[in-house]
Design a protein around this motif. Structure first.
Motif, PDB file in Angstrom:
ATOM      1  N   ARG A  91       0.811  -1.151   0.015  1.00 14.23           N
ATOM      2  CA  ARG A  91      -0.023  -0.059  -0.114  1.00 14.23           C
ATOM      3  C   ARG A  91       0.962   1.342   0.158  1.00 14.23           C
ATOM      4  O   ARG A  91       0.608   2.181  -0.660  1.00 14.23           O
ATOM      5  CB  ARG A  91      -1.017   0.212   1.165  1.00 14.23           C
ATOM      6  N   GLU A 138       2.271   1.812  -3.416  1.00 11.33           N
ATOM      7  CA  GLU A 138       1.120   2.614  -4.167  1.00 11.33           C
ATOM      8  C   GLU A 138       0.993   4.056  -3.923  1.00 11.33           C
ATOM      9  O   GLU A 138       0.847   4.534  -5.187  1.00 11.33           O
ATOM     10  CB  GLU A 138      -0.150   1.594  -4.121  1.00 11.33           C
ATOM     11  N   ARG A 189       3.832   5.687  -5.827  1.00  9.36           N
ATOM     12  CA  ARG A 189       3.764   5.225  -7.209  1.00  9.36           C
ATOM     13  C   ARG A 189       2.955   6.392  -8.007  1.00  9.36           C
ATOM     14  O   ARG A 189       3.173   6.951  -8.978  1.00  9.36           O
ATOM     15  CB  ARG A 189       3.190   4.104  -7.724  1.00  9.36           C
TER      16      ARG A 189
END
Length: 359
Positions: free
Chosen positions: A111, A114, A117
């Protein structure tokens, strides 16, 4: 998002209620949110109050990492879910065993990857605990591992690490002051992001962790003991004194920088002139004891108190008191009961200074 804005506003409201003044130094060092992934790392000495400075004062739409045991507390669990806080399962907290905790942490790291990202902001306290020590505790490698993992999975992302120091005049006292210091962002080097040559990612993350620790030391005040912190504080008051007609409280940022300077000077001079330093320390301790006996503050000792200024001061203070007195009585009436109840609950945590402000 609207939820981030709501949480930030709520954090600012709570901080404004508890602290008389919150100062920020180095806000311009914060990189633009959304331009590059950010990992914000901060020291952790004041429980659940600390995250409020990152979300509220710095207005960062950050995803926080928090210990999984917080989700066991009613009401707080719903707040954590609303803020999309990522739970981290510490080995010492897991009754199911280390393997279960490690598996859950893989999900937490995914998580976190992400968030980076998507060029988001991740915030964590790399000491891993809220503590009552006067200096930074050894950092865990979690921040470095998250940055390395995200760069390997989705990179190059250009993730930047922003150190933030939290400094308190008296962290558990209602209506005291707080300071937030933003340091220079760190850009991990290719070597710090390279895969582990021997297949041991923990070892590969330590080099970056050492740099993160160094950056946090630059924005925090550190002493070997509370006794040492006390006389460094008093020595800094002497060094940074400002002569004036009437007592004037210095900005907390000025006091913080003075304490850092005295602490560094003490460390350097102790090696070159230990006897002279020891003598200066004793003189500062004597001065501190005199202040305690007389119940005076340093700025009160330094003031000159000319008659004209004193008369003007008392007249303005009387006038202000006359105007504000009815409002003050109303405030006391409205707040006496809730303040008294909260104070009664907080007494249970007097032996945990890092949790007192939270409760």
């Amino acid at each position: 998002s609207s939820i981030d804005r709501f949480i930030g506003a709520a954090a600012r409201l709570l901080l404004a209620a508890f602290f008389r003044r919150v100062e920020v130094v180095g806000r311009d060092r914060l990189p633009q949110v959304g331009a590059t992934p950010l990992v914000v790392v901060a020291n952790h000495v004041n429980g659940l109050v600390d995250p409020m400075f990152l979300l509220g004062t710095l207005r960062l739409p950050a995803r926080l990492l928090g210990k999984s045991t917080l989700w066991k507390i009613p009401i707080l669990r719903q707040i954590l879910q609303l803020a999309a806080v990522i739970p981290v399962h510490r080995r010492q907290d897991e009754a199911q065993g280390a393997n279960v905790g490690a598996a859950r942490n893989e999900e937490a790291f995914e998580r976190a990857h992400e968030v980076l990202r998507d060029r988001g902001v991740l915030a964590l306290f790399p000491e891993g605990i809220s503590h009552d020590h006067p200096k930074l505790q050894p950092l865990r490698t979690g921040a470095a591992r998250i940055v390395r993992g995200a760069e390997r999975a989705f990179g190059p992302l250009g993730t930047r690490i922003v150190p933030v120091g939290l400094f308190f005049e008296e962290r558990g006292r209602f209506r005291s002051r707080a300071l937030v210091v933003v340091g220079e962002p760190l850009d991990p080097t290719p070597g710090e992001l390279a895969p582990a040559a021997d297949g041991r990612p923990e070892d590969a993350a330590r080099e970056l962790t050492v740099r993160i620790a160094g950056s946090l030391e630059e924005v925090t005040f550190n002493a070997d003991s509370w006794a040492e912190a006390r006389w460094i504080e008093r020595g800094a008051d002497i060094v940074a004194h400002e002569l004036g007609e009437l007592p004037k409280r210095r900005r907390l940022a000025v006091e913080f920088l003075a304490r850092q300077a005295v602490a560094r000077g003490y460390e350097e001079l102790s090696q070159r002139s230990p006897e002279a330093v020891a003598s200066a320390v004793e003189a500062v301790k004597d001065y501190d004891r005199l202040l305690e006996l007389t119940r005076l503050e340093d700025e009160q000792v330094l003031a000159s108190y000319p008659t004209r200024s004193m008369i003007r001061f008392f007249f303005l203070r009387w006038l202000r008191s006359a105007v504000e007195f009815p409002v003050a009585l109303l405030g006391i009436g409205l707040n006496a009961l809730p303040y008294g109840l909260v104070n009664l609950v907080s007494r249970r945590y007097r032996d945990e200074p890092n949790q007192l402000a939270t409760y």
